[in-house]
Design an enzyme around this catalytic site. Structure first.
Site, PDB file in Angstrom:
ATOM      1  N   LYS A  47      22.450  41.155  53.172  1.00 15.82           N
ATOM      2  CA  LYS A  47      22.949  41.824  51.957  1.00 15.82           C
ATOM      3  C   LYS A  47      23.944  40.891  51.260  1.00 15.82           C
ATOM      4  O   LYS A  47      24.401  39.897  51.854  1.00 15.82           O
ATOM      5  CB  LYS A  47      23.621  43.143  52.335  1.00 15.82           C
ATOM      6  CG  LYS A  47      24.838  42.975  53.239  1.00 15.82           C
ATOM      7  CD  LYS A  47      25.384  44.318  53.743  1.00 15.82           C
ATOM      8  CE  LYS A  47      26.506  44.108  54.741  1.00 15.82           C
ATOM      9  NZ  LYS A  47      26.933  45.364  55.380  1.00 15.82           N
ATOM     10  N   ARG A 143      31.970  57.567  56.769  1.00 18.78           N
ATOM     11  CA  ARG A 143      31.625  56.930  55.504  1.00 18.78           C
ATOM     12  C   ARG A 143      30.242  57.460  55.125  1.00 18.78           C
ATOM     13  O   ARG A 143      30.135  58.412  54.385  1.00 18.78           O
ATOM     14  CB  ARG A 143      31.652  55.411  55.688  1.00 18.78           C
ATOM     15  CG  ARG A 143      31.888  54.627  54.447  1.00 18.78           C
ATOM     16  CD  ARG A 143      31.994  53.143  54.721  1.00 18.78           C
ATOM     17  NE  ARG A 143      30.895  52.638  55.549  1.00 18.78           N
ATOM     18  CZ  ARG A 143      30.692  51.358  55.806  1.00 18.78           C
ATOM     19  NH1 ARG A 143      31.498  50.443  55.347  1.00 18.78           N
ATOM     20  NH2 ARG A 143      29.673  50.982  56.557  1.00 18.78           N
ATOM     21  N   TYR A 273      52.692  27.295  39.774  1.00 18.53           N
ATOM     22  CA  TYR A 273      53.169  28.465  39.023  1.00 18.53           C
ATOM     23  C   TYR A 273      54.256  29.198  39.808  1.00 18.53           C
ATOM     24  O   TYR A 273      54.093  29.459  41.000  1.00 18.53           O
ATOM     25  CB  TYR A 273      52.020  29.441  38.765  1.00 18.53           C
ATOM     26  CG  TYR A 273      51.060  28.993  37.689  1.00 18.53           C
ATOM     27  CD1 TYR A 273      51.489  28.799  36.380  1.00 18.53           C
ATOM     28  CD2 TYR A 273      49.727  28.785  37.995  1.00 18.53           C
ATOM     29  CE1 TYR A 273      50.591  28.400  35.394  1.00 18.53           C
ATOM     30  CE2 TYR A 273      48.822  28.386  37.014  1.00 18.53           C
ATOM     31  CZ  TYR A 273      49.264  28.199  35.720  1.00 18.53           C
ATOM     32  OH  TYR A 273      48.377  27.812  34.753  1.00 18.53           O
ATOM     33  N   MET A 321      43.913  28.968  39.076  1.00 17.39           N
ATOM     34  CA  MET A 321      42.511  29.284  38.798  1.00 17.39           C
ATOM     35  C   MET A 321      41.579  28.145  39.220  1.00 17.39           C
ATOM     36  O   MET A 321      40.521  28.374  39.814  1.00 17.39           O
ATOM     37  CB  MET A 321      42.315  29.600  37.315  1.00 17.39           C
ATOM     38  CG  MET A 321      40.891  30.041  36.990  1.00 17.39           C
ATOM     39  SD  MET A 321      40.602  30.381  35.255  1.00 17.39           S
ATOM     40  CE  MET A 321      41.464  31.905  35.016  1.00 17.39           C
TER      41      MET A 321
END
Ligand SMILES: *Cc1c(COP(=O)(O)O)cnc(C)c1O
Length: 377
Positions: A47, A143, A273, A321
């Site tokens: 999957k 679930r 950053y 990023m």
């Protein structure tokens, strides 16, 4: 002019690449088969684009090692059939609408039934051929799955329907990778349905399979390994005896890049950053062409391991990023163009995941489409 320009040849362009090892995938699948009782069947779980590794390439490599596949995306099943896969395919989330049932039958897929009303839908639908059904029971995961009080009646009803072929009783373990283990769920199942082991069953995921000992009752007749095929451990990298290496698994995906800049900085200078990392001495900082837009976890801490020229070091500052930074002060050979391994060969994805507060499953699935992929051996 533009259309004649190759956009990526592997020889130039941004140096980041994900390399995949066929032989490692085959090796891990053989491990899964070894751990499965002799008469048992292995459904390779592919999957989510084979956990980010690539559906068709992974299926092709696994074809001779497994008895079938498990996915949950209809498009994945269609592609497998289109490319000549005639092995059993189990749809792990079952069908979502009556119309989908006909597609399942046309594509010869096995479906999960996890709600009672799905049996009514099945009973009201004309199908070109009977569907194999995995009856999913809720034994404590809470679930998907039928309540245990409904299990036997549902099983008998399914067996009587002309739309239904072979019926397999299935459950999914919530704690196979931790101290609570799997026995409590099986005890609940047996208490509610003492003869359940006379049915065809499907229980084990990777963790249950890797725990051993391989008692058929605890694993089921059909096992469903996922993460172990890709060479990561359900326990991560910190449990003694349970790392991917301890378990005899080999990494399939290696995410590699290069240093594209080096900064020599003074004590007191900060990196990246927000300046979350401050140099406490003069340092050399390597800048790597890889960031969160490539799938690298932004939450990775400054303890996160990374390899530069095969030597282990750690991240410095925030992942951005397109770039991340690492300490190469103690790696004198490090220069622009030096090879960097983000995870894979020589650096378990589990170790990176542990430092980023996640699991290798998520790292693999998050590999971004912009990263070029290459299959090897
Ligand atoms: C994803 C999945 C698996 C595989 O789990 P791993 O931990 O990757 O081995 C098995 N069974 C079901 C129902 C799943 O959804």
């Amino acid at each position: 002019m533009l259309e004649n320009t190759p956009l990526f040849t592997g020889d130039y362009g941004r140096p980041i690449t994900a390399r995949f090892s066929r032989s490692a995938l085959v090796h891990n699948a053989r491990r899964a088969k070894q751990l499965t009782p002799a008469e048992g069947q292995v459904l390779g779980v592919i999957k989510a684009d084979a956990y980010g590794h690539g559906l068709l390439e992974s299926a092709a490599a696994l074809r001779d090692q497994v008895d079938g596949f498990a996915v949950l995306e209809l498009e994945a099943a269609r592609q497998l059939r289109q490319h000549g896969c005639d092995a059993p395919i189990l749809m792990l989330e079952g069908f979502h609408s009556p119309a989908e049932l006909n597609v399942f039958a046309t594509l010869s897929l096995s479906t999960i039934i996890h709600r009672l009303d799905q049996i009514d839908t099945l009973a009201q639908t004309d199908l070109p051929l009977p569907l194999p059904v995995f009856l999913k029971l809720n034994t404590g995961m809470n679930r998907l799955g039928l309540a245990l009080t409904d299990a036997q009646t549902a099983y008998e009803r399914l067996r009587a329907l002309p739309q239904v072929g072979e019926v397999t009783v299935m459950t999914h373990f919530a704690d196979a990778d931790n101290a609570r283990g799997t026995a409590w769920q099986l005890e609940r199942l047996l208490a509610a349905w003492p003869e359940v082991m006379n049915c065809r069953t499907s229980f084990a995921n990777s963790a249950a399979l890797l725990k051993g000992p391989a008692d058929r009752r605890a694993l089921g007749d059909v096992v469903r390994p996922g993460i172990m095929l890709y060479g990561a451990s359900p326990w991560g990298d910190s449990v003694v005896g349970k790392t991917a290496n301890d378990l005899g698994l080999q990494p399939v995906m290696t995410l590699g890049s290069e240093l594209i800049a080096i900064q020599d900085i003074q004590a007191g200078e900060r990196v990246g950053y927000g300046g979350t990392f401050t140099a406490d001495r003069p340092m050399r900082i390597g800048v790597v062409a890889c960031g969160y837009a490539d799938g690298y976890p932004r939450h990775a801490t400054s303890q996160t391991p990374i390899l530069v020229n095969g030597q282990r070091t750690t991240l410095t500052g925030r992942v951005s990023m397109d770039r991340l930074c690492c300490d190469v002060t103690h790696i004198p050979t490090a220069r622009v163009g030096s090879a960097v391994t983000l995870w894979g060969d020589g650096l378990p994805a589990d170790a990176v995941a542990d430092s980023a507060g996640t699991i290798a499953y998520e790292l693999f699935c998050a590999l971004a489409p912009r990263v070029p992929r290459v299959w090897q051996d």
